[in-house]
Structure formats: C-alpha cells, structure tokens
Design a protein around this motif. Structure first.
Motif, PDB file in Angstrom:
ATOM      1  N   PRO A  31       0.803  -1.176   0.057  1.00  0.00           N
ATOM      2  CA  PRO A  31      -0.108  -0.027   0.058  1.00  0.00           C
ATOM      3  C   PRO A  31       0.978   1.254   0.003  1.00  0.00           C
ATOM      4  O   PRO A  31       0.266   2.315  -0.424  1.00  0.00           O
ATOM      5  CB  PRO A  31      -0.927  -0.167   1.306  1.00  0.00           C
ATOM      6  N   GLU A  32       2.147   1.382   0.476  1.00  0.00           N
ATOM      7  CA  GLU A  32       2.632   2.594   0.682  1.00  0.00           C
ATOM      8  C   GLU A  32       2.976   3.414  -0.514  1.00  0.00           C
ATOM      9  O   GLU A  32       2.535   4.596  -0.580  1.00  0.00           O
ATOM     10  CB  GLU A  32       4.230   2.011   1.074  1.00  0.00           C
ATOM     11  N   ILE A  33       3.074   2.931  -1.691  1.00  0.00           N
ATOM     12  CA  ILE A  33       3.350   3.641  -2.967  1.00  0.00           C
ATOM     13  C   ILE A  33       1.928   4.067  -3.554  1.00  0.00           C
ATOM     14  O   ILE A  33       1.990   5.057  -3.888  1.00  0.00           O
ATOM     15  CB  ILE A  33       4.193   2.675  -4.085  1.00  0.00           C
ATOM     16  N   PHE A  34       0.755   3.543  -2.971  1.00  0.00           N
ATOM     17  CA  PHE A  34      -0.478   3.908  -3.571  1.00  0.00           C
ATOM     18  C   PHE A  34      -0.985   5.170  -2.415  1.00  0.00           C
ATOM     19  O   PHE A  34      -1.391   6.136  -3.089  1.00  0.00           O
ATOM     20  CB  PHE A  34      -1.601   2.861  -3.361  1.00  0.00           C
ATOM     21  N   GLU A  35      -0.637   4.880  -1.159  1.00  0.00           N
ATOM     22  CA  GLU A  35      -0.871   5.950  -0.296  1.00  0.00           C
ATOM     23  C   GLU A  35       0.027   7.234  -0.554  1.00  0.00           C
ATOM     24  O   GLU A  35      -0.616   8.250  -0.475  1.00  0.00           O
ATOM     25  CB  GLU A  35      -0.429   5.456   1.039  1.00  0.00           C
ATOM     26  N   LEU A  78      -1.378  13.676  -4.682  1.00  0.00           N
ATOM     27  CA  LEU A  78      -2.627  14.289  -5.318  1.00  0.00           C
ATOM     28  C   LEU A  78      -3.521  15.016  -4.723  1.00  0.00           C
ATOM     29  O   LEU A  78      -4.301  15.522  -5.086  1.00  0.00           O
ATOM     30  CB  LEU A  78      -3.313  13.131  -6.020  1.00  0.00           C
ATOM     31  N   ALA A  79      -3.367  14.863  -3.430  1.00  0.00           N
ATOM     32  CA  ALA A  79      -4.283  15.650  -2.383  1.00  0.00           C
ATOM     33  C   ALA A  79      -5.701  15.233  -2.465  1.00  0.00           C
ATOM     34  O   ALA A  79      -6.468  16.032  -2.388  1.00  0.00           O
ATOM     35  CB  ALA A  79      -3.823  17.093  -2.417  1.00  0.00           C
ATOM     36  N   LEU A  80      -5.623  13.906  -2.767  1.00  0.00           N
ATOM     37  CA  LEU A  80      -7.253  13.231  -2.937  1.00  0.00           C
ATOM     38  C   LEU A  80      -7.320  12.168  -1.989  1.00  0.00           C
ATOM     39  O   LEU A  80      -6.685  11.323  -1.841  1.00  0.00           O
ATOM     40  CB  LEU A  80      -7.267  13.126  -4.417  1.00  0.00           C
ATOM     41  N   PRO A  81      -8.723  11.757  -1.627  1.00  0.00           N
ATOM     42  CA  PRO A  81      -9.044  10.486  -1.165  1.00  0.00           C
ATOM     43  C   PRO A  81      -8.654   9.330  -2.073  1.00  0.00           C
ATOM     44  O   PRO A  81      -8.989   9.652  -3.206  1.00  0.00           O
ATOM     45  CB  PRO A  81     -10.378  10.669  -0.879  1.00  0.00           C
ATOM     46  N   ALA A  82      -8.226   8.197  -1.376  1.00  0.00           N
ATOM     47  CA  ALA A  82      -8.047   7.254  -2.394  1.00  0.00           C
ATOM     48  C   ALA A  82      -9.147   6.755  -3.332  1.00  0.00           C
ATOM     49  O   ALA A  82      -8.865   6.201  -4.569  1.00  0.00           O
ATOM     50  CB  ALA A  82      -7.495   6.209  -1.551  1.00  0.00           C
ATOM     51  N   ASN A 134      -6.968  -2.937  -2.635  1.00  0.00           N
ATOM     52  CA  ASN A 134      -6.598  -3.152  -1.042  1.00  0.00           C
ATOM     53  C   ASN A 134      -6.157  -1.936  -0.762  1.00  0.00           C
ATOM     54  O   ASN A 134      -6.322  -1.721   0.625  1.00  0.00           O
ATOM     55  CB  ASN A 134      -5.482  -4.247  -0.939  1.00  0.00           C
ATOM     56  N   SER A 135      -6.125  -0.973  -1.554  1.00  0.00           N
ATOM     57  CA  SER A 135      -5.292   0.411  -1.002  1.00  0.00           C
ATOM     58  C   SER A 135      -6.497   1.553  -1.003  1.00  0.00           C
ATOM     59  O   SER A 135      -6.284   2.855  -0.881  1.00  0.00           O
ATOM     60  CB  SER A 135      -4.170   0.980  -1.952  1.00  0.00           C
ATOM     61  N   GLY A 136      -7.732   1.163  -1.216  1.00  0.00           N
ATOM     62  CA  GLY A 136      -8.839   1.871  -1.241  1.00  0.00           C
ATOM     63  C   GLY A 136      -8.941   2.644  -2.691  1.00  0.00           C
ATOM     64  O   GLY A 136      -9.792   3.626  -2.607  1.00  0.00           O
ATOM     65  N   PRO A 155     -12.040  -5.825 -10.549  1.00  0.00           N
ATOM     66  CA  PRO A 155     -11.749  -4.418 -10.453  1.00  0.00           C
ATOM     67  C   PRO A 155     -13.247  -3.692 -10.784  1.00  0.00           C
ATOM     68  O   PRO A 155     -14.097  -4.261 -10.803  1.00  0.00           O
ATOM     69  CB  PRO A 155     -11.163  -4.248 -11.972  1.00  0.00           C
ATOM     70  N   HIS A 156     -13.087  -2.365 -10.779  1.00  0.00           N
ATOM     71  CA  HIS A 156     -14.376  -1.787 -10.876  1.00  0.00           C
ATOM     72  C   HIS A 156     -14.545  -1.594 -12.580  1.00  0.00           C
ATOM     73  O   HIS A 156     -15.886  -1.589 -12.766  1.00  0.00           O
ATOM     74  CB  HIS A 156     -13.969  -0.283 -10.588  1.00  0.00           C
TER      75      HIS A 156
END
Length: 237
Positions: free
Chosen positions: A165-169, A175-179, A198-200, A223-224
C-alpha cells in the motif's frame, strides 16, 4: 468497457507503465541480452550466459527477499556479485557495472508508444490529474510521456512495490485526494488490481489477452472497470 463495481467519482487517474501504456513484450529480454554482450567483453566473463545472470539474480533474492521491491538495485547487486565471483578486480567493478547498466537502460527504453496512447493521455490530462505508479525501471521522460503526468512513482525508490500500500498511499498524498476518488489503470491483476483495491483506490484492469477474469488463478477481487484496450478510457471524458 465493462463495469463490475459502481463508481461515484473519479478525480484523478494513475497508470502502470509496462503492457499498459505500451507493449513491453521482448523489451526486457532484448535489453538483458545486450547487457550480457557488454559483460562478455571482459575475459573473466566471456562465457557468461543470460541463464547464469538469472540464476545469480535468483540467488540474490534468496539472500535478500526485499530486494525485489527495487528492480534497479536488484540488477546492480546481481552484476556486482557476478563480477566479484569471477574475481574481477575490485577497482574495475564500479566502471563495468555502470557500463552494463547504461547498456541495459538504453535498450530498456527502446519501446514504441502508440499514437493512440499519446492521444488518449493528451485528452485525459485536460480533465484529470495523471500520475504513474510502476514497479519497473522505465523513466517516462525517456519515452516521451513526461508531459502528461504530474509525477511518477517507482517501487523501491518510493516505498515497497505494488501491491503493497505505501506507494499507492504516497500517490494519494501527492494528488491531495481521497484514495476512493483515484482510478488506477494496469494490466496485472495482482500488483495493479488487487493492490489498488486493497489500498482503497478504484481499479481498472486492462485485459490485454481478453481472458475471462472468473477463470484466472491470480484474480483475488474484481476491478471496478475492465477494458481490453487503452483507448476505451475515452469513455471517461
């Protein structure tokens, strides 16, 4: 474009690189073959084969399992280990390693980015902030993609590689956006889809081989969105 999950809002898009924005088949193989030729110029390594290199690379992973997060460091340490075991003078090792890595890097960036990819990114960049999250060692400025993206994150240099998750976080922070407002696009069900979910993040799987996701062993979650070719993302415009 096929939707598996509902999407309420997309405010940014992150992309994988290899086999997502361009065809990466045989690129690494050729780059490694050219790198081996450079190493074979030296007497102590004239009989070195690609199989030898891969065997040593595997041995390096066994000694340091976390090394796989950074493919550049992994490759450098593998070359150094090969040179050391071949009893190459320690004085020569840094220069030979740099020469081999420069060769690999040159050929690693000899891929063709389709015009359709350029056109799509140009259009998407007018509506969304775009960024790169890659586990590889491709530098976007060397393949003509730098202008589309706000930043590029790489496994190892910017945290553990996908699917961790770290790289996604970090991408969400930059990006200053919610995941859950960021769509990640990639071809790998494990690193890209599972990592994003898994990272939201929202996840878009590019199914380059047109396989049935319900019959794939590495599918852990849906996936979505699923697409079979990148230009389908123009539906998001």
């Amino acid at each position: 474009m096929h939707f598996y999950r509902s999407i309420h809002c997309i405010k940014a898009i992150t992309f994988d690189l290899d086999d997502t924005l361009y065809d990466n088949s045989l690129i690494v193989e050729n780059a490694e073959a050219q790198m081996i030729k450079v190493l074979q110029k030296y007497d102590a390594l004239q009989h070195l084969t690609l199989a030898d290199f891969h065997a040593e690379k595997k041995a390096m992973l066994a000694l340091d399992p976390d090394i796989y997060h950074d493919v550049i460091v992994w490759r450098i340490k593998t070359i150094i280990s090969i040179l050391t075991k071949a009893k190459v003078s320690p004085v020569q090792i840094p220069a030979i390693t740099d020469e081999a890595m420069a060769c690999f890097t040159f050929w690693r960036h000899k891929m063709h980015v389709p015009n359709a990819t350029h056109q799509l990114l140009t259009q998407l960049a007018t509506k969304y902030p775009l960024a790169v999250i890659t586990n590889g060692n491709v530098e976007i400025d060397k393949i003509g993609l730098n202008d589309y993206f706000q930043f590029s994150l790489r496994g190892g240099a910017d945290g553990r590689s996908k699917p961790f998750p770290e790289i996604f976080e970090l991408a969400a922070q930059k990006l200053a956006l919610p995941a859950d407002q960021i769509l990640h696009v990639g071809d790998n069900l494990s690193t890209d889809v599972n990592g994003a979910i898994n990272s939201g993040f929202l996840a878009c799987w590019i199914n380059i081989f047109a396989k049935d996701i319900y019959h794939l062993a590495d599918a852990r979650c849906l996936p979505h969105i699923e697409i079979t070719q990148l230009p389908e993302l123009d539906n998001l415009l």
